[in-house]
Design an enzyme around this catalytic site. Structure first.
Site, short mmCIF file in Angstrom:
data_model
loop_
_atom_site.label_atom_id
_atom_site.label_comp_id
_atom_site.label_asym_id
_atom_site.label_seq_id
_atom_site.Cartn_x
_atom_site.Cartn_y
_atom_site.Cartn_z
N SER A 6 -0.02 -5.59 6.75
CA SER A 6 0.61 -4.36 6.30
C SER A 6 1.19 -3.60 7.48
CB SER A 6 -0.41 -3.48 5.58
OG SER A 6 0.17 -2.21 5.36
N MET A 34 5.57 4.93 0.27
CA MET A 34 4.86 6.04 -0.37
C MET A 34 5.75 7.27 -0.41
SD MET A 34 1.30 5.74 1.66
CE MET A 34 0.44 4.18 1.90
N MET A 65 4.68 2.68 -3.96
CA MET A 65 3.72 3.69 -4.44
C MET A 65 4.54 4.95 -4.67
SD MET A 65 0.66 2.79 -1.84
CE MET A 65 1.71 1.73 -0.85
N GLY A 174 -6.27 -3.53 0.68
CA GLY A 174 -7.11 -2.39 1.05
C GLY A 174 -8.47 -2.82 1.59
C1 DX5 Z 1 -2.75 1.46 1.01
C2 DX5 Z 1 -1.75 0.37 1.28
C3 DX5 Z 1 -2.29 -0.77 2.05
C4 DX5 Z 1 -2.78 -0.43 3.43
C5 DX5 Z 1 -3.85 -1.43 3.77
O1 DX5 Z 1 -2.21 2.35 0.08
O2 DX5 Z 1 -1.24 -0.13 0.08
O3 DX5 Z 1 -1.34 -1.83 2.10
O4 DX5 Z 1 -1.79 -0.46 4.41
O5 DX5 Z 1 -4.43 -1.02 4.96
P1 DX5 Z 1 -5.86 -1.52 5.42
O6 DX5 Z 1 -5.81 -3.00 5.50
O7 DX5 Z 1 -6.03 -0.86 6.74
O8 DX5 Z 1 -6.85 -1.05 4.38
ZN ZN Z 2 0.01 -2.01 0.11
#
Ligand code: DX5
Ligand code: ZN
Length: 217
Positions: A6, A34, A65, A174
Site C-alpha cells: 500500500s 480517501m 474510500m 489492514g
Molecule cells: C486503510 C487502507 C490500507 C492501509 C493498510 O484504510 O485501505 O490499504 O494502507 O495499511 P497497513 O498495512 O499499515 O495496515
Molecule cells: Zn486499501
C-alpha cells in the site's frame, strides 16, 4: 498469493524508490484514495496516481474510500488503474451498477466491506465481482491493528464462492504482515495488501517474500 504494497505507507519524498520496490519485488500497487467524507482522512488522487503510472511495471489496484464512487471510476481507469474497488457501503444499494461501470472501463471490479458489514452483503455480487476486498481494519488509516474476526469472514466468503462456482478472488487489507500471512492464506485469501509492514521494514523485499511464500495449507 499476490502481494500488494500500500503506497499510503510509502515515503512520498522518495516515492520513486518505493515504487521500484513494488516493481521489483511485489505483484500489484495498492492505491488508497480517501475523500475525507466516506472516511475521516484524505490521502491522494489523480496527480499522484498518474505519476506512479508512468513508471509502474505492475498493475495498479485502486481502493476507493469515497462517496459516489460511480462519478470517478472512469477517471481512475483513464489514469491507468486495472483493478478498481469501491465500498459496498458507499454504493448505496447500487453496487451492481458500479461493478458494471468498472467493467465498462475495462478494469477488474472489486467490492469492499468494512469489518462491521456482514459478509453476506456481497453474496448477490459474487458472480459479477472479480474480487472481494475484506477490510481487516476500519478503512481510513494505515498502521492499525489487524482484527482477528477476519479469518472467519474469509472462510465464509470462500465457502460461498466454492458453493456457487464464483471465481472471485479475496483480498485482505489492514494490519497484514508476515505474522498473519500464512493464516490468511490458509483461510482462503488470494491477495494481501500491506502498507506499514512493507515500507516501515528495514528489508521490504524480505517482508514481501515472506508473505508471498505463505501457502494455503
Ligand atoms: C486503510 C487502507 C490500507 C492501509 C493498510 O484504510 O485501505 O490499504 O494502507 O495499511 P497497513 O498495512 O499499515 O495496515
Ligand atoms: Zn486499501
Amino acid at each position: 498469493m499476490l502481494i500488494a504494497p500500500s503506497i499510503l505507507a510509502a515515503d512520498f519524498l522518495h516515492l520513486e524508490r518505493d515504487v521500484e520496490i513494488v516493481n521489483r519485488h511485489a505483484d500489484l500497487f495498492h492505491l488508497d484514495v480517501m475523500d475525507g467524507s466516506f472516511v475521516p482522512n484524505i490521502s491522494f488522487g489523480f496527480p499522484v496516481i498518474e505519476a506512479i503510472a508512468r513508471v509502474a511495471e505492475k498493475p495498479m489496484d485502486v481502493h476507493l474510500m469515497i462517496v459516489h464512487p460511480e462519478k470517478y471510476v472512469e477517471r481512475f481507469a483513464k489514469v491507468g488503474a486495472s483493478m478498481i474497488s469501491f465500498h459496498y457501503e458507499a454504493a448505496l444499494g447500487d453496487s451492481g451498477r458500479v461493478l458494471d461501470l468498472i467493467h465498462g472501463c475495462g478494469a477488474k471490479a472489486g467490492i469492499v466491506l468494512n469489518p462491521d458489514c456482514p459478509v453476506e452483503k456481497v453474496f448477490p455480487y459474487l458472480k459479477e465481482a472479480d474480487y472481494v476486498l475484506l477490510m481487516s481494519v476500519f478503512a481510513g488509516f494505515g498502521g492499525q491493528k489487524f482484527i482477528e474476526d477476519t479469518y472467519g469472514r474469509i472462510r465464509t466468503v470462500k465457502a460461498e464462492c466454492l458453493r456457487t462456482g464464483s471465481p472471485a478472488q479475496i483480498e485482505i487489507d489492514g494490519g497484514v504482515s508476515p505474522h498473519n500471512a500464512a493464516q490468511l492464506a490458509e483461510a482462503g485469501a488470494d491477495i494481501l495488501v500491506a502498507g506499514s509492514a512493507v515500507f516501515r521494514a528495514a528489508d521490504p523485499a524480505g517482508v514481501i517474500a515472506a508473505m508471498r511464500g505463505s501457502q494455503r495449507m
